[in-house]
Scaffold this motif. Structure first.
Motif, PDB file in Angstrom:
ATOM      1  N   GLY A  14       0.839  -1.196   0.000  1.00 49.21           N
ATOM      2  CA  GLY A  14       0.000   0.000   0.000  1.00 49.21           C
ATOM      3  C   GLY A  14       0.867   1.236   0.000  1.00 49.21           C
ATOM      4  O   GLY A  14       2.087   1.160   0.157  1.00 49.21           O
ATOM      5  N   SER A  18      -0.053   4.416   5.005  1.00 48.10           N
ATOM      6  CA  SER A  18      -1.392   3.810   5.033  1.00 48.10           C
ATOM      7  C   SER A  18      -1.631   2.948   6.266  1.00 48.10           C
ATOM      8  O   SER A  18      -2.773   2.584   6.549  1.00 48.10           O
ATOM      9  CB  SER A  18      -1.624   2.979   3.767  1.00 48.10           C
ATOM     10  N   MET A 201      -5.609   0.518   1.765  1.00 45.40           N
ATOM     11  CA  MET A 201      -6.009   1.762   1.117  1.00 45.40           C
ATOM     12  C   MET A 201      -6.850   2.623   2.056  1.00 45.40           C
ATOM     13  O   MET A 201      -7.647   2.098   2.832  1.00 45.40           O
ATOM     14  CB  MET A 201      -6.798   1.479  -0.161  1.00 45.40           C
ATOM     15  N   ARG A 202      -6.641   3.920   1.971  1.00 45.60           N
ATOM     16  CA  ARG A 202      -7.409   4.908   2.723  1.00 45.60           C
ATOM     17  C   ARG A 202      -7.980   5.932   1.743  1.00 45.60           C
ATOM     18  O   ARG A 202      -7.419   6.142   0.669  1.00 45.60           O
ATOM     19  CB  ARG A 202      -6.500   5.646   3.715  1.00 45.60           C
ATOM     20  N   LEU A 207      -5.439   9.628   3.863  1.00 45.87           N
ATOM     21  CA  LEU A 207      -4.063   9.210   3.638  1.00 45.87           C
ATOM     22  C   LEU A 207      -3.112  10.400   3.713  1.00 45.87           C
ATOM     23  O   LEU A 207      -2.077  10.336   4.378  1.00 45.87           O
ATOM     24  CB  LEU A 207      -3.932   8.522   2.285  1.00 45.87           C
TER      25      LEU A 207
END
Length: 308
Positions: A14, A18, A201-202, A207
């Motif tokens: 990622g 993250s 994932m954000r 993020l």
């Protein structure tokens, strides 16, 4: 992916910031396995703050490999990483049916998951010569040289602003005596173990906020002092990375402190965007937000019978 093989390599990747390290550690503790770091900068000792290396507590919680194992002067590559990981995995398989590889160096991860073309070992002389082209003339000089040495690579290169890849293409071309692109077969190696690739994932705003806060935490932790200690060796490739470059410019008097910190935040966000773009090209990636989602996926696909 249905758990047909005896062993499983779980990748936790990622964009930077993250939270993949925390998820990887929690997952490793649940599954009773160990972690292989896939971060090309965390391998270098003496710069743990700027590389966000796992803390002493995190290292104590789960055994990690390839963290702080290199000197700043050491040369390393994705090809060597593949060799080292493939040599290590049988040892890890003896202790668990699982191993976790965590990091954001996408070329390193791809080398282990897909294999990598066999390239000649680059001599120190050719490595310095290729790097010298960049040092003396910047990106423009690198591109111009490669247009002569390997025009096919330049025509297909995904990012002509990535000087590290351009230097690598040039040094290999010089070593092999033939274009770097002619050595790339693109053939994927079938591994004898299952591979599951999770990407943490954000939402973008979340993020970027995490990145900004992490840079602030690095400043509080003493990255400036860390950068000053290695400043005399600033020409090393291991230090040509976000965080140190901006602080070195501050030490040189090119920028002030506020500007340097702002640029670290900005350049880290740019790097995160590049990582996300890379991941989007990989159809095997499973996106997660926490360890529970990872465990549910593994269980649903028959890669674990149960979890606690």
């Amino acid at each position: 992916m249905n758990g047909q093989k005896d062993k499983t390599l779980i990748v936790v990747t990622g964009p930077t910031g993250s939270g993949k390290t925390d998820i990887a550690i929690e997952l490793a503790r649940t599954l009773g396995c160990e972690i292989i770091s896939a971060d090309s900068r965390q391998m270098y000792r003496d710069i743990p703050i700027g590389t966000a290396a796992p803390t002493a507590g995190q290292l104590a919680a789960v055994p990690h490999y390839f963290v702080g194992n290199l000197r700043l002067e050491d040369y390393y590559s994705a090809a060597r990483f593949e060799e080292d990981v493939m040599e290590l995995l049988p040892e890890l398989w003896n202790r668990s049916d699982y191993a976790i590889m965590c990091g954001g160096s996408m070329m390193y991860i791809d080398a282990v998951c897909n294999g990598i073309d066999r390239l000649p070992a680059v001599s120190d002389a050719n490595r310095e010569a290729a790097l010298g082209v960049y040092r003396n003339g910047g990106l423009a000089a690198l591109v111009k040289k490669l247009e002569t040495v390997d025009p096919e690579y330049i025509a297909k290169a995904p990012d002509l602003n990535n000087h590290k890849r351009l230097v690598h293409a040039l040094e290999v071309s010089m070593e092999a005596g033939r274009p770097y692109s002619s050595l790339l077969t693109g053939q994927k190696i079938e591994r004898q173990f299952d591979i599951v690739k999770f990407a943490v994932m954000r939402p973008r705003e979340e993020l970027f906020d995490r990145i900004n806060r992490r840079v602030g935490a690095m400043i509080d932790a003493g990255i400036e002092n860390e950068a000053r200690r290695v400043y005399p060796r600033r020409a090393l490739n291991s230090l040509n990375t976000v965080g140190y470059k901006e602080l070195f410019a501050m030490f040189d008097g090119v920028t002030d402190r506020e500007t340097a910190i702002g640029r670290i935040c900005k350049n880290t966000r740019v790097y995160a965007k590049k990582q996300m773009t890379w991941l989007k090209r990989d159809p095997s990636v499973v996106y997660i937000g926490n360890v529970t989602e990872a465990l549910v996926y593994l269980e649903t696909n028959g890669l674990i019978v149960r979890h606690t």
